[in-house]
Design a protein around this motif. Structure first.
Motif, mmCIF file in Angstrom:
data_model
loop_
_atom_site.group_PDB
_atom_site.id
_atom_site.type_symbol
_atom_site.label_atom_id
_atom_site.label_comp_id
_atom_site.label_asym_id
_atom_site.label_seq_id
_atom_site.Cartn_x
_atom_site.Cartn_y
_atom_site.Cartn_z
ATOM 1 N N SER A 263 0.839 -1.200 0.000
ATOM 2 C CA SER A 263 0.000 0.000 0.000
ATOM 3 C C SER A 263 0.873 1.248 0.000
ATOM 4 N N PHE A 264 1.888 1.260 0.853
ATOM 5 C CA PHE A 264 2.810 2.393 0.892
ATOM 6 C C PHE A 264 3.492 2.568 -0.460
ATOM 7 N N GLN A 265 3.970 1.481 -1.050
ATOM 8 C CA GLN A 265 4.698 1.569 -2.309
ATOM 9 C C GLN A 265 3.805 2.057 -3.445
ATOM 10 N N LEU A 266 2.533 1.639 -3.431
ATOM 11 C CA LEU A 266 1.597 2.110 -4.439
ATOM 12 C C LEU A 266 1.458 3.628 -4.373
ATOM 13 N N TRP A 267 1.214 4.163 -3.175
ATOM 14 C CA TRP A 267 1.032 5.602 -3.034
ATOM 15 C C TRP A 267 2.335 6.354 -3.253
ATOM 16 N N ASP A 268 3.457 5.754 -2.896
ATOM 17 C CA ASP A 268 4.747 6.381 -3.158
ATOM 18 C C ASP A 268 4.997 6.485 -4.658
ATOM 19 N N THR A 269 4.584 5.469 -5.414
ATOM 20 C CA THR A 269 4.727 5.493 -6.871
ATOM 21 C C THR A 269 3.825 6.546 -7.488
ATOM 22 N N VAL A 270 2.593 6.655 -7.006
ATOM 23 C CA VAL A 270 1.669 7.694 -7.496
ATOM 24 C C VAL A 270 2.254 9.073 -7.208
ATOM 25 N N GLN A 271 2.808 9.257 -6.002
ATOM 26 C CA GLN A 271 3.421 10.535 -5.639
ATOM 27 C C GLN A 271 4.615 10.826 -6.548
ATOM 28 N N GLY A 272 5.421 9.820 -6.846
ATOM 29 C CA GLY A 272 6.559 10.008 -7.735
ATOM 30 C C GLY A 272 6.131 10.406 -9.137
ATOM 31 N N LEU A 273 5.077 9.784 -9.645
ATOM 32 C CA LEU A 273 4.556 10.133 -10.969
ATOM 33 C C LEU A 273 4.030 11.564 -10.989
ATOM 34 N N CYS A 274 3.292 11.931 -9.952
ATOM 35 C CA CYS A 274 2.785 13.312 -9.869
ATOM 36 C C CYS A 274 3.928 14.313 -9.780
ATOM 37 N N SER A 275 4.986 13.977 -9.047
ATOM 38 C CA SER A 275 6.144 14.862 -8.947
ATOM 39 C C SER A 275 6.812 15.024 -10.302
ATOM 40 N N TYR A 276 6.873 13.950 -11.071
ATOM 41 C CA TYR A 276 7.483 14.030 -12.396
ATOM 42 C C TYR A 276 6.673 14.963 -13.303
ATOM 43 N N VAL A 277 5.356 14.782 -13.316
ATOM 44 C CA VAL A 277 4.498 15.638 -14.145
ATOM 45 C C VAL A 277 4.604 17.085 -13.686
ATOM 46 N N ARG A 278 4.595 17.294 -12.384
ATOM 47 C CA ARG A 278 4.733 18.643 -11.833
ATOM 48 C C ARG A 278 6.071 19.255 -12.239
ATOM 49 N N GLY A 279 7.126 18.462 -12.237
ATOM 50 C CA GLY A 279 8.435 18.941 -12.652
ATOM 51 C C GLY A 279 8.472 19.370 -14.105
ATOM 52 N N VAL A 280 7.816 18.604 -14.964
ATOM 53 C CA VAL A 280 7.748 18.967 -16.386
ATOM 54 C C VAL A 280 7.014 20.290 -16.552
ATOM 55 N N LEU A 281 5.884 20.431 -15.869
ATOM 56 C CA LEU A 281 5.100 21.667 -15.985
ATOM 57 C C LEU A 281 5.845 22.876 -15.437
ATOM 58 N N THR A 282 6.518 22.699 -14.301
ATOM 59 C CA THR A 282 7.247 23.845 -13.745
ATOM 60 C C THR A 282 8.461 24.201 -14.590
ATOM 61 N N THR A 283 9.115 23.217 -15.176
ATOM 62 C CA THR A 283 10.242 23.512 -16.055
ATOM 63 C C THR A 283 9.777 24.293 -17.275
ATOM 64 N N GLN A 284 8.647 23.886 -17.838
ATOM 65 C CA GLN A 284 8.090 24.607 -18.982
ATOM 66 C C GLN A 284 7.761 26.047 -18.587
ATOM 67 N N ALA A 285 7.157 26.221 -17.424
ATOM 68 C CA ALA A 285 6.793 27.565 -16.973
ATOM 69 C C ALA A 285 8.039 28.404 -16.695
ATOM 70 N N LEU A 286 9.052 27.796 -16.079
ATOM 71 C CA LEU A 286 10.270 28.539 -15.781
ATOM 72 C C LEU A 286 10.976 28.968 -17.061
ATOM 73 N N LEU A 287 11.043 28.072 -18.032
ATOM 74 C CA LEU A 287 11.674 28.432 -19.298
ATOM 75 C C LEU A 287 10.899 29.541 -20.011
ATOM 76 N N ALA A 288 9.578 29.498 -19.928
ATOM 77 C CA ALA A 288 8.779 30.574 -20.518
ATOM 78 C C ALA A 288 9.043 31.886 -19.780
ATOM 79 N N GLY A 289 9.181 31.819 -18.457
ATOM 80 C CA GLY A 289 9.487 33.018 -17.673
ATOM 81 C C GLY A 289 10.861 33.571 -17.980
ATOM 82 N N LEU A 290 11.790 32.702 -18.381
ATOM 83 C CA LEU A 290 13.128 33.158 -18.758
ATOM 84 C C LEU A 290 13.163 33.713 -20.165
ATOM 85 N N GLY A 291 12.057 33.596 -20.892
ATOM 86 C CA GLY A 291 11.968 34.169 -22.217
ATOM 87 C C GLY A 291 12.168 33.194 -23.358
ATOM 88 N N VAL A 292 12.293 31.923 -23.062
ATOM 89 C CA VAL A 292 12.464 30.940 -24.132
ATOM 90 C C VAL A 292 11.201 30.947 -24.988
#
Length: 175
Positions: free
Chosen positions: A77-106
């Protein structure tokens, strides 16, 4: 591990498992220390076939050695939720990287790739220096209050990611 008592002075132990190390057999005698590689055991059973071998490889890659005997009942049960959290963190990282690059003017005509790269390196450098400085002053407290520091790190990570998401809306503060 299976043990077979040979007589009053010796014990034969066979260890099946491990990650690619194969079976090991030990012989303990009262007159000498443990000796590795006594007569081989029956750990290698290649009759299960290709699918079984691939399944065991997956288990070895993703589950702790000795599973399920070596973990608590709530591990899956812990590993299942840890995996879901890891996937959400990955998606969040992609979105924030895109936003940061847009903020830098890319993507804008006036922005240069060199400027964005330098901003990126500067951001990472500040993060590394901050992490080392924090560890210097709080390193001794990390072990004694591990859960609290983990929670604090998650909160600070979320603050940082929120700031990255805001980069396109306040580009002057991120240049």
């Amino acid at each position: 591990m299976s043990m077979v008592l040979q007589n009053e002075d010796a014990v034969l132990a066979s260890e099946c498992g491990g990650h690619g190390s194969g079976p090991k057999t030990f012989l303990w005698r009262s007159d000498v220390s443990a000796q590795e590689n006594a007569p081989p055991s029956e750990c290698n059973n290649n009759t299960q076939g290709y699918a079984y071998s691939k399944l065991r490889t997956m288990y070895a890659a993703f589950l702790p050695e000795g599973f399920p005997a070596t973990v608590s009942d709530d591990y899956l049960s812990f590993q299942l939720w840890d995996t879901v959290q890891g996937l959400c963190s990955y998606v969040r990282g992609v979105l924030t990287t895109q936003a940061l690059l847009a903020g830098l003017g890319v993507g804008q005509e006036a922005a240069t790739p060199l400027g964005a790269a330098l901003q990126w390196v500067l951001r990472d450098l500040v993060g590394m220096v901050g992490g080392v400085t924090f560890s210097l002053y709080q390193g001794n407290n990390l072990d004694s209050c591990a859960k609290q520091w983990r929670f604090f790190a998650d909160c600070m990570n979320n603050v940082g990611l929120f700031l990255e998401l805001m980069a396109p809306y306040f580009p002057l503060y991120f240049m």
